[in-house]
Design a protein around this motif. Structure first.
Motif, short mmCIF file in Angstrom:
data_model
loop_
_atom_site.label_atom_id
_atom_site.label_comp_id
_atom_site.label_asym_id
_atom_site.label_seq_id
_atom_site.Cartn_x
_atom_site.Cartn_y
_atom_site.Cartn_z
N LEU A 1 -0.64 8.23 -0.32
CA LEU A 1 -2.04 8.60 -0.46
C LEU A 1 -2.63 9.16 0.83
CD1 LEU A 1 -3.30 5.50 -2.45
CD2 LEU A 1 -3.14 7.82 -3.31
N THR A 2 -1.90 8.99 1.93
CA THR A 2 -2.47 9.31 3.23
C THR A 2 -3.02 10.72 3.30
OG1 THR A 2 -1.02 7.74 4.29
CG2 THR A 2 -1.99 9.40 5.70
N VAL B 1 -6.67 9.59 -0.31
CA VAL B 1 -7.68 8.91 0.49
C VAL B 1 -8.10 9.75 1.69
CG1 VAL B 1 -8.10 6.89 1.92
CG2 VAL B 1 -6.92 6.64 -0.25
N ASP C 1 -6.21 0.85 -2.84
CA ASP C 1 -5.41 -0.30 -2.44
C ASP C 1 -6.26 -1.43 -1.86
OD1 ASP C 1 -2.77 0.29 -3.21
OD2 ASP C 1 -2.56 1.72 -1.57
N THR D 1 -16.94 0.01 1.93
CA THR D 1 -15.64 0.50 2.38
C THR D 1 -14.56 0.25 1.33
OG1 THR D 1 -16.22 0.24 4.71
CG2 THR D 1 -13.89 0.27 4.19
N PRO E 1 0.83 -1.20 0.00
CA PRO E 1 0.00 0.00 0.00
C PRO E 1 0.87 1.25 0.00
CG PRO E 1 -0.73 -1.55 1.69
CD PRO E 1 0.57 -2.06 1.16
N TYR F 1 -12.21 6.12 6.79
CA TYR F 1 -11.08 6.80 7.44
C TYR F 1 -11.44 8.17 8.01
CZ TYR F 1 -8.29 3.51 4.56
OH TYR F 1 -7.76 2.40 3.93
N VAL G 1 -3.04 -1.86 4.70
CA VAL G 1 -3.59 -0.62 4.14
C VAL G 1 -3.90 0.36 5.27
CG1 VAL G 1 -5.55 0.38 2.91
CG2 VAL G 1 -4.45 -1.68 2.03
N ASN G 2 -4.51 -0.15 6.34
CA ASN G 2 -4.77 0.71 7.50
C ASN G 2 -3.47 1.33 8.02
OD1 ASN G 2 -7.51 1.05 8.47
ND2 ASN G 2 -7.60 -1.17 8.74
N ARG H 1 -2.20 4.12 5.98
CA ARG H 1 -2.97 5.35 6.09
C ARG H 1 -2.76 6.05 7.43
NH1 ARG H 1 -2.17 4.37 1.88
NH2 ARG H 1 -3.54 3.32 0.39
N ALA I 1 -13.38 3.12 -0.51
CA ALA I 1 -12.65 4.17 0.19
C ALA I 1 -11.20 4.28 -0.21
CB ALA I 1 -12.73 3.94 1.70
N ASP I 2 -10.67 3.21 -0.81
CA ASP I 2 -9.22 3.17 -0.98
C ASP I 2 -8.86 2.31 -2.17
OD1 ASP I 2 -6.41 2.69 -0.60
OD2 ASP I 2 -6.66 3.17 1.52
#
Length: 426
Positions: free
Chosen positions: A13-14, A18, A182, A176, A9, A143, A205-206, A209, A179-180
Motif C-alpha cells: 500500500l505504500t 495510502v 491497517d 488518523t 501490515p 503520512y 504499520v509505520n 509505510r 489514514a490507513d
C-alpha cells in the motif's frame, strides 16, 4: 481490549494506496504532475542535484571552527567536489558551471531542523527558503511527511532532505485511523492505543509505510490549554514496547516529553532522542550522556507560547522557557548531544536560525549553537557523513549569510541565499 489477530501490515500500500492519498493531501502529487514535458525532463536531470561554483566569502566548518577567507566551493551533481581557499580549489573549478558570487558574505553548510512537522509542499518549500535543507519529521496525521520526502528526492529545490516519522504513536489516534486500513482494528479499542499489541501494531504499520524513524510521547501536550504536560500517558514498559518494535525494523524513536519522571522513563526505555524535555533533571541527563541519547529541546516552540492569546499557554511559555534554557545549558555542560529543532507546525514554519539563536541565549557559544543545527543534528539523523559540513563528498547544501554568525548568530534567521543540492534558490 486488545487488537484482534490481524495479518501483518501490507507494504504494497505504500505507493499505490495510502501514500498516494498522503501525497494528494500534501500537494506534492499536484506539484509533480503540473510540470510540462520539458519541465519534467529537467526535473529528472536535476533530481540528483545541480552544478554550481560558490565564489568568495568566508567558509565556516562547524566541525573544526576553522574559517577560510576568500573560499571557493565547487558542487557537481549536487555533491561537493572541492571546498577551500581559492589557491587550493583553482584546479577543480569547471569553466562552464554557474557561479554564485559570495564575496563579503559567509558560507555555511545547509542547516538541519531535527524536529519539524511538514504537512504540505508549501511548508516544505518555506522550510528550505528559511535555511533548513535537511530535516526530521516530528510526525504528520496522514503520512504527508513520506510524500514530502519523495518530493525532496525528485525536486530537491522544493523540500528539505527529510527523515519521515509517519503517524504519531499516541493513545488517541483520532482521525488518523482513517489514514490507513491497517489501523482500522484499533478503532474498537475503548482505552486507545495502550496495550502491547496495539502499540506494536502502530509501529509496524509505520514501518510498512516506509518511515525512517518512529515518534511517540510520554506526556500530554504543552500547546493545548486543556492538557497538562506533566501528566504521563505511557509507562516505561509501554515505551519499551514501542522502542523494541521500532528497533526490530532498524529504526530509532523520538519521544515528546516534559516531566522529569517521563523523561527518565523514556530514556531508560531506549529512545534515540528526547524532545522538548523542559523539566529533565540532572539524573536523567547523566543517563542520557551514558546512553548517547540526544536532546532536541525545541526552544522555538516553547518561546512561541509566550505570545499566545490564551493566558494558560502564555503563562506556560513564560514559566517553561527559562527552565528549558537551564536544562539545555546543563545538558551541554554534561556532554549530552544537542540537536536544533523548531517544532514548526500548523502551516507556520519558523527559521531554524531562530533555534540556534535561542541555543546561544541559553549559554552555548556561537559555534556550539551552530553545531546543534549542523554537525550535531546531522549525526542524530545518521547523516554525519554527508550533511553538516562543506567537504568533498558532502551534499551541496549551504546557506550564504550577510554577516558573521560567530559574532551574531541571528544572521542565520534570514539567509541571503540558500543552495539545495547545488541549486541556488535565492
Amino acid at each position: 481490549m486488545c487488537v484482534e489477530p490481524a495479518p501483518p501490515p501490507s507494504s504494497r500500500l505504500t505507493r499505490r494506496g495510502v501514500i498516494a492519498g498522503a501525497a494528494a493531501l500534501a500537494g506534492t502529487s499536484a506539484l509533480l504532475a503540473t510540470a510540462t514535458p520539458d519541465a519534467a525532463a529537467a526535473r529528472r536531470d536535476l533530481s540528483s542535484g545541480g552544478d554550481l561554483v560558490v565564489d568568495g566569502g568566508a567558509l565556516l566548518d562547524p566541525a573544526t571552527g576553522d574559517v577560510i577567507e576568500d573560499a571557493v566551493v565547487v558542487i557537481k551533481g549536487g555533491v561537493v567536489r572541492a571546498a577551500g581557499s581559492r589557491q587550493q580549489v583553482a584546479t577543480h573549478v569547471p569553466a562552464d558551471a554557474p557561479v554564485l558570487q559570495a564575496h563579503g558574505r559567509w558560507i555555511l553548510p545547509g542547516l538541519v531542523d531535527a524536529h519539524i512537522h511538514l504537512n504540505t509542499a508549501a511548508e516544505a518549500r518555506d522550510a528550505v527558503l528559511r535555511g533548513a535543507t535537511t530535516a526530521r519529521s516530528g510526525s504528520t496525521n496522514f503520512y504527508q511527511d513520506i510524500a514530502v520526502r519523495e518530493l525532496a528526492r525528485q525536486m530537491p529545490q522544493q523540500a528539505p532532505r527529510l527523515r519521515a516519522a509517519g503517524i504519531f504513536v499516541t493513545p488517541d489516534l483520532g482521525d488518523t485511523i482513517l489514514a490507513d486500513p491497517d489501523l482500522a482494528p484499533l478503532a474498537r479499542l475503548r482505552d486507545g492505543v495502550r496495550s502491547a499489541e496495539a502499540l506494536r501494531r502502530v509501529v509496524e504499520v509505520n514501518l510498512a509505510r516506509g518511515v525512517d524513524t518512529v515518534k511517540t510521547r510520554v506526556n500530554e501536550r504543552a500547546g493545548l490549554p486543556e492538557q497538562d504536560p506533566l501528566v504521563q500517558v505511557y509507562t516505561h514498559e509501554q515505551l519499551s514496547t514501542i522502542v523494541a518494535a521500532a528497533r526490530r525494523g532498524g529504526k530509532g524513536v523520538l519521544c515528546h516529553s516534559y516531566s522529569e519522571k517521563g523523561c527518565h522513563d523514556a530514556v531508560r526505555a531506549g529512545i534515540r532522542s528526547l524532545e522538548h524535555g523542559v523539566f529533565v533533571g540532572e539524573h536523567t541527563l547523566h543517563e542520557m550522556r551514558r546512553r548517547g541519547t540526544y536532546f532536541t529541546p525545541t526552544l522555538t516552540a516553547i518561546a512561541g507560547l509566550v505570545d499566545s492569546s490564551d493566558p494558560i499557554l502564555a503563562e506556560r511559555g513564560r514559566t517553561y522557557l527559562p527552565v528549558l534554557k537551564r536544562a539545555v545549558l546543563a545538558a551541554h555542560n554534561l556532554g549530552v548531544q544537542l540537536a536544533a529543532g523548531t517544532d514548526s507546525s500548523g502551516g507556520k514554519v519558523q527559521p531554524i536560525g531562530r533555534e540556534v539563536e535561542l541555543m546561544r541565549a541559553a549559554g552555548l557559544s556561537a559555534l556550539d549553537a551552530i553545531r546543534t543545527a549542523t554537525t550535531g543534528a546531522a549525526k542524530l539523523l545518521g547523516l554525519e557523513g554527508t550533511v553538516g559540513r562543506l567537504r568533498p563528498g558532502f551534499t551541496g547544501d549551504m546557506v550564504v549569510l550577510d554577516g558573521d554568525p560567530l559574532a551574531d548568530v541571528t544572521v542565520l534567521k534570514k539567509p541571503a541565499c540558500v543552495v539545495r543540492a547545488g541549486l541556488a534558490l535565492r
